[in-house]
Design an enzyme around this catalytic site. Structure first.
Site, PDB file in Angstrom:
ATOM      1  N   ALA A 190       0.854  -1.185   0.000  1.00  0.00           N
ATOM      2  CA  ALA A 190       0.000   0.000   0.000  1.00  0.00           C
ATOM      3  C   ALA A 190       0.888   1.233   0.000  1.00  0.00           C
ATOM      4  O   ALA A 190       2.014   1.197   0.518  1.00  0.00           O
ATOM      5  CB  ALA A 190      -0.892  -0.005   1.244  1.00  0.00           C
TER       6      ALA A 190
ATOM      7  N   GLY B  11       0.518  -5.198   0.623  1.00  0.00           N
ATOM      8  CA  GLY B  11      -0.599  -5.312  -0.324  1.00  0.00           C
ATOM      9  C   GLY B  11      -0.181  -5.932  -1.644  1.00  0.00           C
ATOM     10  O   GLY B  11      -1.020  -6.488  -2.364  1.00  0.00           O
TER      11      GLY B  11
ATOM     12  N   GLU C  27      -0.385  -9.520  -0.986  1.00  0.00           N
ATOM     13  CA  GLU C  27      -1.817  -9.860  -0.913  1.00  0.00           C
ATOM     14  C   GLU C  27      -2.436  -9.914  -2.310  1.00  0.00           C
ATOM     15  O   GLU C  27      -3.287 -10.765  -2.587  1.00  0.00           O
ATOM     16  CB  GLU C  27      -2.540  -8.844  -0.017  1.00  0.00           C
ATOM     17  CG  GLU C  27      -2.113  -9.008   1.439  1.00  0.00           C
ATOM     18  CD  GLU C  27      -2.618  -7.892   2.333  1.00  0.00           C
ATOM     19  OE1 GLU C  27      -2.315  -6.714   2.040  1.00  0.00           O
ATOM     20  OE2 GLU C  27      -3.322  -8.191   3.311  1.00  0.00           O
TER      21      GLU C  27
ATOM     22  N   GLU D 105       3.723  -5.316   7.537  1.00  0.00           N
ATOM     23  CA  GLU D 105       2.806  -4.346   8.148  1.00  0.00           C
ATOM     24  C   GLU D 105       3.084  -4.112   9.629  1.00  0.00           C
ATOM     25  O   GLU D 105       2.883  -2.999  10.127  1.00  0.00           O
ATOM     26  CB  GLU D 105       1.349  -4.794   7.961  1.00  0.00           C
ATOM     27  CG  GLU D 105       0.815  -4.624   6.542  1.00  0.00           C
ATOM     28  CD  GLU D 105       1.106  -5.803   5.635  1.00  0.00           C
ATOM     29  OE1 GLU D 105       1.931  -6.678   6.008  1.00  0.00           O
ATOM     30  OE2 GLU D 105       0.509  -5.860   4.558  1.00  0.00           O
TER      31      GLU D 105
HETATM   32  N1  COA Z   1       4.465   3.348  -0.257  1.00  0.00           N
HETATM   33  C1  COA Z   1       4.858   4.560  -0.710  1.00  0.00           C
HETATM   34  N2  COA Z   1       6.059   4.804  -1.257  1.00  0.00           N
HETATM   35  C2  COA Z   1       6.889   3.765  -1.368  1.00  0.00           C
HETATM   36  C3  COA Z   1       6.549   2.481  -0.946  1.00  0.00           C
HETATM   37  C4  COA Z   1       5.276   2.292  -0.364  1.00  0.00           C
HETATM   38  N3  COA Z   1       4.848   1.090   0.052  1.00  0.00           N
HETATM   39  N4  COA Z   1       7.596   1.639  -1.186  1.00  0.00           N
HETATM   40  C5  COA Z   1       8.556   2.419  -1.768  1.00  0.00           C
HETATM   41  N5  COA Z   1       8.129   3.684  -1.869  1.00  0.00           N
HETATM   42  C6  COA Z   1       8.836   4.843  -2.412  1.00  0.00           C
HETATM   43  C7  COA Z   1       9.913   5.364  -1.479  1.00  0.00           C
HETATM   44  O1  COA Z   1       9.345   6.213  -0.502  1.00  0.00           O
HETATM   45  C8  COA Z   1      10.804   6.096  -2.447  1.00  0.00           C
HETATM   46  O2  COA Z   1      10.203   7.316  -2.780  1.00  0.00           O
HETATM   47  P1  COA Z   1      11.123   8.661  -2.930  1.00  0.00           P
HETATM   48  O3  COA Z   1      12.071   8.331  -4.057  1.00  0.00           O
HETATM   49  O4  COA Z   1      10.126   9.712  -3.277  1.00  0.00           O
HETATM   50  O5  COA Z   1      11.814   8.824  -1.613  1.00  0.00           O
HETATM   51  C9  COA Z   1      10.744   5.219  -3.702  1.00  0.00           C
HETATM   52  O6  COA Z   1       9.549   4.455  -3.581  1.00  0.00           O
HETATM   53  C10 COA Z   1      11.896   4.241  -3.809  1.00  0.00           C
HETATM   54  O7  COA Z   1      11.971   3.537  -2.587  1.00  0.00           O
HETATM   55  P2  COA Z   1      13.376   3.169  -1.869  1.00  0.00           P
HETATM   56  O8  COA Z   1      13.072   2.776  -0.465  1.00  0.00           O
HETATM   57  O9  COA Z   1      14.337   4.306  -2.089  1.00  0.00           O
HETATM   58  O10 COA Z   1      13.813   1.953  -2.782  1.00  0.00           O
HETATM   59  P3  COA Z   1      14.643   0.652  -2.398  1.00  0.00           P
HETATM   60  O11 COA Z   1      14.756  -0.100  -3.677  1.00  0.00           O
HETATM   61  O12 COA Z   1      15.881   1.021  -1.656  1.00  0.00           O
HETATM   62  O13 COA Z   1      13.729  -0.150  -1.334  1.00  0.00           O
HETATM   63  C11 COA Z   1      11.688  -1.215  -0.571  1.00  0.00           C
HETATM   64  C12 COA Z   1      12.533  -0.716  -1.775  1.00  0.00           C
HETATM   65  C13 COA Z   1      10.418  -1.755  -1.200  1.00  0.00           C
HETATM   66  C14 COA Z   1      12.432  -2.310   0.188  1.00  0.00           C
HETATM   67  C15 COA Z   1      11.392  -0.064   0.393  1.00  0.00           C
HETATM   68  O14 COA Z   1      10.961   1.055  -0.364  1.00  0.00           O
HETATM   69  C16 COA Z   1      10.309  -0.388   1.401  1.00  0.00           C
HETATM   70  O15 COA Z   1      10.595  -0.990   2.407  1.00  0.00           O
HETATM   71  N6  COA Z   1       9.048   0.029   1.124  1.00  0.00           N
HETATM   72  C17 COA Z   1       7.939  -0.159   2.036  1.00  0.00           C
HETATM   73  C18 COA Z   1       7.445  -1.593   2.009  1.00  0.00           C
HETATM   74  C19 COA Z   1       6.291  -1.786   2.971  1.00  0.00           C
HETATM   75  O16 COA Z   1       6.407  -1.609   4.166  1.00  0.00           O
HETATM   76  N7  COA Z   1       5.130  -2.183   2.402  1.00  0.00           N
HETATM   77  C20 COA Z   1       3.927  -2.434   3.168  1.00  0.00           C
HETATM   78  C21 COA Z   1       3.071  -1.244   3.196  1.00  0.00           C
HETATM   79  S1  COA Z   1       1.568  -1.521   4.137  1.00  0.00           S
END
Ligand code: COA
Length: 260
Positions: free
Chosen positions: A67, A111, A114, A134
């Protein structure tokens, strides 16, 4: 980017390919993506040229990283309650009579996992990463993860992922039967499309009935599940596809199914 572009729809052979297209945000699911995705699944249902659906994420980093966390900040309980009244991407996939294959090409989190769990088949590239993180955010999976994950991998493996929020790689996901296959990144779409084409070559009536009956096995008591199977079996007997399938076998030729 216009709203229409956040989920792209292309037809490859007899498969609709739905690509979630926010690579700069790791294809995170926000309101416009959810809305466009539900619309695209419905478009595929109505598209007579389409017999199967492949879902993937744009770019080489993420399938869907969950999400959109930015959207969650400031959202009240009432906002969330209203949001969850909208038709969900998960139910749209499960209700689709055309099988949906997840081609998982990177982060498949929250998500995103999911979404993959709601699909009928899951093919992962060897660089895919899976998790339900989450609990790191003070919430729980809200897109069906607590219900669909244990149905697919069993209670212990589901609890491990959901309670720890830890991420696992593609080989571990395969070992848990979270995905059906792992392939090299460059082969992912080809493999997903080959599976879609195999399904497309079968009777659409039988495929839709088989999906409905088999999925019901996880929800219904045995007697009700068997009754559903019997009634769907009988529906097949009313189809032109059944007449064609049997005739083609007896005439030693490939069938030409119309989905009627
Ligand atoms: N929601 C919103 N933005 C997200 C996102 C999410 N779930 N996952 C990644 N992004 C955004 C980051 O904020 C970043 O935005 P920015 O460039 O404006 O700062 C961009 O995507 C790139 O993310 P980044 O973390 O720099 O990339 P990465 O390749 O190093 O890491 C992840 C990727 C997926 C491991 C990491 O972004 C992450 O942990 N995301 C959240 C995952 C999560 O908790 N999902 C469950 C949500 S309920």
């Amino acid at each position: 980017m216009s709203e229409a572009d956040v989920v792209t729809y292309t037809v490859r052979g007899r498969a609709a390919v739905l690509t979630i297209n926010r690579p700069e945000k790791r294809n995170a699911l926000n309101g416009p993506v959810r809305c466009a995705f539900v619309g695209a699944i419905d478009r595929a249902r109505r598209d007579e040229a389409v017999r199967a659906i492949v879902v993937t994420g744009a770019g080489d980093k993420a399938f869907v990283a969950g999400a959109d966390i930015g959207e969650l900040e400031g959202r009240t309980a009432v906002d969330q309650w209203r949001t969850m009244k909208a038709p969900t991407i998960y139910e749209s996939i499960e209700r689709s009579p055309k099988p949906v294959i997840a081609a998982i090409n990177g982060y498949c989190l929250g998500g995103g996992l999911e979404l993959a769990l709601a699909c009928d088949l899951r093919i992962a590239s060897s660089n895919a990463t899976f998790g339900q993180p989450e609990v790191n955010l003070g919430i729980i999976p809200g897109g069906g993860g607590t219900q669909r994950l244990p149905r697919i991998v069993g209670l212990g493996a589901a609890l491990r992922l959901i309670l720890t929020g830890e991420l696992i790689g593609a080989e571990e996901a395969l070992r848990l039967r979270l995905v059906e296959e792992v392939v090299a990144p460059g082969d992912l779409m080809e493999r997903a499309l080959a599976l879609a084409e195999t399904i497309a070559s079968r009777s659409p009536v039988a495929v839709a009935a088989a999906k409905e009956a088999t999925r019901a096995a996880l929800d219904l008591p045995l007697a009700q599940g068997l009754a559903l199977e019997t009634s769907l079996f009988q529906v097949c007997f009313a189809s032109a596809d059944k007449a064609e399938g049997i005739r083609a076998f007896l005439e030693k030729r490939p069938p030409n199914f119309t989905g009627r």
